[in-house]
Design an enzyme around this catalytic site. Structure first.
Site, mmCIF file in Angstrom:
data_model
loop_
_atom_site.group_PDB
_atom_site.id
_atom_site.type_symbol
_atom_site.label_atom_id
_atom_site.label_comp_id
_atom_site.label_asym_id
_atom_site.label_seq_id
_atom_site.Cartn_x
_atom_site.Cartn_y
_atom_site.Cartn_z
ATOM 1 N N ASP A 102 0.247 -1.249 0.033
ATOM 2 C CA ASP A 102 0.272 -0.273 -0.127
ATOM 3 C C ASP A 102 1.385 1.529 0.068
ATOM 4 O OD1 ASP A 102 0.596 -0.311 2.437
ATOM 5 O OD2 ASP A 102 -1.177 -0.482 3.171
ATOM 6 N N ASN B 22 -8.395 -2.106 14.126
ATOM 7 C CA ASN B 22 -9.173 -2.548 13.542
ATOM 8 C C ASN B 22 -9.534 -3.904 12.470
ATOM 9 O OD1 ASN B 22 -8.437 -1.937 11.109
ATOM 10 N ND2 ASN B 22 -9.940 0.087 11.267
ATOM 11 N N HIS C 69 -7.009 -4.302 9.942
ATOM 12 C CA HIS C 69 -6.610 -4.340 8.760
ATOM 13 C C HIS C 69 -6.049 -5.178 8.625
ATOM 14 C CE1 HIS C 69 -5.095 -0.775 9.581
ATOM 15 N NE2 HIS C 69 -3.993 -1.047 9.353
ATOM 16 N N GLU D 43 -10.160 -1.628 4.705
ATOM 17 C CA GLU D 43 -10.738 -1.417 6.128
ATOM 18 C C GLU D 43 -11.624 -2.371 6.886
ATOM 19 O OE1 GLU D 43 -9.069 -0.328 8.396
ATOM 20 O OE2 GLU D 43 -8.736 2.197 7.871
#
Ligand code: F6R
Length: 235
Positions: free
Chosen positions: A67, A136, A138, A143
């Site tokens: 990313d 979370n 990811h 996400e």
């Protein structure tokens, strides 16, 4: 999937470097999928030490990173390209032209997503994909959502991710709100996956790998990967 618990970040980093190093020895022209963030810093410094000791040769290795932040050029010190150059690529003998990240500064992000997806596919998908995990759940910047996004795409980062990333920026308003990320498809097509998580990730590791598979916890999909290893450090 294998979950290996070790007692320290040092052990986690050494073991991850053993696994990546073995991949490079077995297949010198392998495709390594790489991640940024705090988790892999120790792994990369171990790989650099092994290269300096003459134990590893990266001259034929190809790399694809997961990313990049949208809006940052590769020479921006906050960009993931800069992170990879300074923590690994400039310190080993990988050829710069064989290192790939999505271009966060591309004018047309849709075209950039298509270009990067095609590039990763043309390389034959990663032989080994290194991953961290967000608080979370990811992986990359996939996400929590209602479905698993399969292809390279741009995402609006969640508040919790922006907050977690803000530790690395001087001013909160400088933290990018969008990123371009490999999808879950490329991660699942990697021949092997290696996820590293420190003690601060204990709760999400439990939810992701001992709970149900759900796009609300994107990393949980790795339970279905044919060859996934998680190294979790208890301290
Ligand atoms: C970074 C990436 C992210 C991080 C995750 C954990 O390239 O893809 O998914 O792996 O946010 O980050 P750290 O390791 O900083 O806790």
């Amino acid at each position: 999937m294998r979950i290996i618990e070790v007692e320290s970040y040092e052990k986690l980093s050494a073991l991850a470097a053993d696994i990546i190093g073995a991949q490079v020895l077995i297949k010198p022209d392998c495709v390594l999928g790489l991640a940024t963030g705090s988790s892999p810093l120790g792994t990369y410094s171990n790989l650099v030490k092994r290269y300096e000791a003459g134990l590893l040769d990266f001259s034929r290795v190809r790399t694809v990173n997961l990313d990049e932040y949208c809006g940052l050029k590769g020479d921006d010190p906050q960009s993931y390209r800069y992170f990879m150059d300074t923590n690994l690529f400039n310190k080993v003998n990988v050829k710069k032209e064989n290192t790939n990240l999505p271009d966060g500064s591309a004018g047309d992000m849709e075209a950039e997503s298509e270009r990067y997806e095609a590039l990763v596919e043309a390389l034959g998908w990663p032989d080994l994909q290194l991953l961290g995990i967000g608080q979370n759940g990811h992986i990359g910047f996939n996400e929590p959502e209602d479905t698993f996004p399969t292809k390279v795409h741009t995402v609006k980062l969640t508040e919790s991710t922006i907050k977690a990333n803000s530790r690395l920026f001087d001013k909160p308003e400088d933290v990018p709100t969008h990123a371009i990320t490999m999808g879950i498809g490329a991660i699942m097509k990697a021949k092997r996956v290696l996820l590293i998580a420190g003690a601060d990730k204990a709760e999400i590791v439990e939810r992701a790998f001992r709970g149900p598979v759900t796009p609300q916890v994107p990393a949980s999909i790795l339970q279905l990967h044919r060859d996934a290893t998680v190294i979790f450090s208890r301290a």
